[in-house]
Enzyme design. Structure first.
Site, PDB file in Angstrom:
ATOM      1  N   LYS A  50       0.602  -1.190  -0.078  1.00 54.99           N
ATOM      2  CA  LYS A  50       0.319   0.024   0.095  1.00 54.99           C
ATOM      3  C   LYS A  50       1.083   1.659   0.174  1.00 54.99           C
ATOM      4  O   LYS A  50       0.699   1.818  -1.010  1.00 54.99           O
ATOM      5  CB  LYS A  50      -0.615  -0.212   1.442  1.00 54.99           C
ATOM      6  CG  LYS A  50      -1.680   0.514   1.180  1.00 54.99           C
ATOM      7  CD  LYS A  50      -3.288   0.316   2.027  1.00 54.99           C
ATOM      8  CE  LYS A  50      -2.802   0.597   3.979  1.00 54.99           C
ATOM      9  NZ  LYS A  50      -2.740   1.437   3.915  1.00 54.99           N
ATOM     10  N   ARG A  80      10.657  -9.399   5.087  1.00 52.98           N
ATOM     11  CA  ARG A  80      10.312  -7.960   5.137  1.00 52.98           C
ATOM     12  C   ARG A  80      11.265  -7.682   6.864  1.00 52.98           C
ATOM     13  O   ARG A  80      11.888  -7.112   6.737  1.00 52.98           O
ATOM     14  CB  ARG A  80       9.315  -6.872   5.264  1.00 52.98           C
ATOM     15  CG  ARG A  80       9.458  -5.871   5.274  1.00 52.98           C
ATOM     16  CD  ARG A  80       7.977  -4.747   4.678  1.00 52.98           C
ATOM     17  NE  ARG A  80       7.068  -4.778   6.114  1.00 52.98           N
ATOM     18  CZ  ARG A  80       5.814  -4.374   5.896  1.00 52.98           C
ATOM     19  NH1 ARG A  80       5.310  -3.706   5.389  1.00 52.98           N
ATOM     20  NH2 ARG A  80       4.998  -5.111   7.199  1.00 52.98           N
ATOM     21  N   ARG A 114      11.396  -5.039  12.384  1.00 55.23           N
ATOM     22  CA  ARG A 114       9.803  -5.228  12.726  1.00 55.23           C
ATOM     23  C   ARG A 114       9.354  -6.477  13.831  1.00 55.23           C
ATOM     24  O   ARG A 114       9.242  -7.255  12.396  1.00 55.23           O
ATOM     25  CB  ARG A 114       8.813  -4.548  11.488  1.00 55.23           C
ATOM     26  CG  ARG A 114       8.532  -3.446  11.966  1.00 55.23           C
ATOM     27  CD  ARG A 114       7.920  -3.266  10.558  1.00 55.23           C
ATOM     28  NE  ARG A 114       6.116  -3.384  11.097  1.00 55.23           N
ATOM     29  CZ  ARG A 114       5.436  -3.333  10.306  1.00 55.23           C
ATOM     30  NH1 ARG A 114       4.913  -2.107  10.015  1.00 55.23           N
ATOM     31  NH2 ARG A 114       4.384  -3.126  10.858  1.00 55.23           N
ATOM     32  N   ARG A 142     -11.578   3.342   8.655  1.00 55.14           N
ATOM     33  CA  ARG A 142     -11.520   1.868   8.864  1.00 55.14           C
ATOM     34  C   ARG A 142     -12.433   1.456   9.642  1.00 55.14           C
ATOM     35  O   ARG A 142     -13.031   1.049  10.157  1.00 55.14           O
ATOM     36  CB  ARG A 142      -9.849   2.022  10.457  1.00 55.14           C
ATOM     37  CG  ARG A 142      -9.249   2.422   9.728  1.00 55.14           C
ATOM     38  CD  ARG A 142      -7.515   2.175  11.022  1.00 55.14           C
ATOM     39  NE  ARG A 142      -6.729   2.363  11.363  1.00 55.14           N
ATOM     40  CZ  ARG A 142      -6.243   2.136  10.671  1.00 55.14           C
ATOM     41  NH1 ARG A 142      -5.906   0.462  10.858  1.00 55.14           N
ATOM     42  NH2 ARG A 142      -4.504   2.424  10.550  1.00 55.14           N
ATOM     43  N   ARG A 182      -3.287 -11.043  11.785  1.00 57.21           N
ATOM     44  CA  ARG A 182      -3.274  -9.706  11.004  1.00 57.21           C
ATOM     45  C   ARG A 182      -3.529  -9.150   9.706  1.00 57.21           C
ATOM     46  O   ARG A 182      -4.825  -8.690   9.538  1.00 57.21           O
ATOM     47  CB  ARG A 182      -1.488  -9.253  10.575  1.00 57.21           C
ATOM     48  CG  ARG A 182      -1.003  -8.951  12.443  1.00 57.21           C
ATOM     49  CD  ARG A 182       0.887  -8.243  11.913  1.00 57.21           C
ATOM     50  NE  ARG A 182       0.449  -7.097  11.162  1.00 57.21           N
ATOM     51  CZ  ARG A 182       1.941  -7.068  10.520  1.00 57.21           C
ATOM     52  NH1 ARG A 182       2.744  -7.946  11.300  1.00 57.21           N
ATOM     53  NH2 ARG A 182       2.083  -5.948   9.661  1.00 57.21           N
TER      54      ARG A 182
END
Ligand code: IMP
Ligand code: MG
Length: 379
Positions: free
Chosen positions: A196, A310, A316, A271, A328
């Site tokens: 995104k 990633r 992360r 959202r 998620r």
């Protein structure tokens, strides 16, 4: 006449002759005060500043005031840097003078910075700058003009000496370009790992959009200590979510200060269906509805493998554990399904295949905007 057409563009009246005259008079009065005792040499930058310079100079009462006219010519130099500026028409010996550069408008500030450097190199007593119009939002150099008539938003304007392709300099009023293309307001959706962020950057460049990320907005309103920022801070201090009304207020504020934008890309908002409804209400009020919702669809296995990849470099922690990632993605689907339905009910939901190379996906988004969203707009 409030709206005029020059060549292919439409302009609407922005400043009346009376407003311009008041601004020029104010500038002249300030100059008469600040320049007393140091006879100024005004430098009118042709072509655009000729009308401003004439109206200003007849109001200058400082003893020994002089005026001269110069222009900048751009030509393609031999160097790889492209356009080179050349100052022409400077005949007098200006050493020792207080030079006041008269510009119609400061946009990026490139011209005025260049001129200041040129004059400073000529042994003058002082260089001052005056601009009838100043677009702080367009500034790319560190320029603080000594005299400013009016600060204006970052819109293209004409009239009172300023031209569009050589025309409209004769208008006694100032007109601002009217954006006749409807704004392109895109809500971008995608699960974690869908790309995104990368695609948002591409669309911003491609369509000249303004990014509206609610996280960034919150941080900048708080940093600027605005009333909305202070309001948001009180909720965050208590560990509570910032209410929708405050977030909507910030979005509205940002949109209103970017009325020249080609459109906005909403990132991370709405959202919930309730937020989408409130966003619709607010945009309806401003007359710039959501054009469409683009949702990037990527198979779960692909998302998991992209995120794990990633996680190896980003550090992360939520990108490292396959189970956490799956969760998620699951949460995303549960939360956004009703939103997709909300936009689908308005005929504004666009499903974009998010599998494949970054460029390919970008082209699919672009095609959806050009054929889908823009067509919806024209209906
Ligand atoms: P800058 O170097 O970007 O500050 O631009 C200065 C010059 O660009 C001005 O002297 C104008 O000739 C031209 N310009 C900048 N903005 C406008 C505009 O809105 N209308 C017409 N000319 C403009
Ligand atoms: Mg000019």
């Amino acid at each position: 006449m409030d709206v005029i057409k020059i060549l292919d563009k439409t302009f609407e009246r922005y400043l009346s002759a009376v407003e311009i005259e008041a601004a020029v008079t104010r500038m002249a009065m300030e100059m008469n005060r600040r320049l007393a005792g140091k006879p100024p040499l005004f430098m009118c930058i042709l072509n655009g500043a000729f009308m401003f310079a004439a109206d200003l100079f007849r109001r200058i009462t400082v003893e020994g005031a002089q005026i001269s006219f110069i222009r900048l010519a751009s030509y393609r130099g031999q160097t790889s840097t492209g356009a080179v500026q050349e100052l022409i028409g400077l005949s007098e010996d200006i050493a020792g003078h207080t030079v006041v550069i008269l510009e119609d408008i400061i946009d990026t500030g490139v011209t005025i910075s260049y001129l200041m450097k040129q004059f400073q190199a000529l042994n003058v007593a002082e260089v001052q700058t005056a601009a009838l119009l100043f677009k702080p939002g367009a500034l790319k150099c560190n320029v603080v003009p000594d005299y400013v008539g009016l600060e204006i938003p970052n819109d293209f304007i004409i009239g009172y000496g300023l031209d569009y392709d050589g025309f409209a300099r004769n208008l006694p009023e100032i007109y601002r370009i009217k954006n006749t293309e409807p704004m392109l307001n895109i809500v971008l959706f995608g699960p974690p790992g869908a790309g995104k962020g990368t695609q948002a950057e591409f669309l911003i460049r491609e369509f000249g959009l303004t990014h509206l990320s609610t996280g960034d907005l919150l941080r900048s309103e708080i940093a600027a200590d605005t009333p909305l920022g202070r309001q948001a801070q009180t909720f965050m201090d208590k560990g509570e979510l910032v209410p929708d009304a405050v977030v909507i207020g910030m979005i509205k504020h940002r949109i209103e200060s970017h009325r020249d934008a080609h459109g906005f890309i909403f990132d991370g908002f709405p959202r919930t269906v309730k937020q989408a409804e409130e966003l619709d209400r607010m945009l309806e009020e401003l007359g710039i509805p959501v054009s469409g919702m683009l949702s990037l669809e990527v198979e779960k296995e692909e998302l998991v493998s992209r995120l794990l990849n990633r996680g190896q470099t980003s550090g992360r922690s939520d990108d490292r554990d396959a189970a956490v990632i799956e969760n998620r993605i699951q949460v995303y689907h549960e939360k956004t399904a009703p939103l997709k339905q909300y936009y689908a009910n308005q005929g504004k939901h666009f499903h974009i295949d998010g599998m494949g190379a970054i460029e390919e996906i970008g082209q699919r988004l672009k095609a959806a905007i050009e054929t889908g969203l823009k067509k919806l707009h024209r209906q």
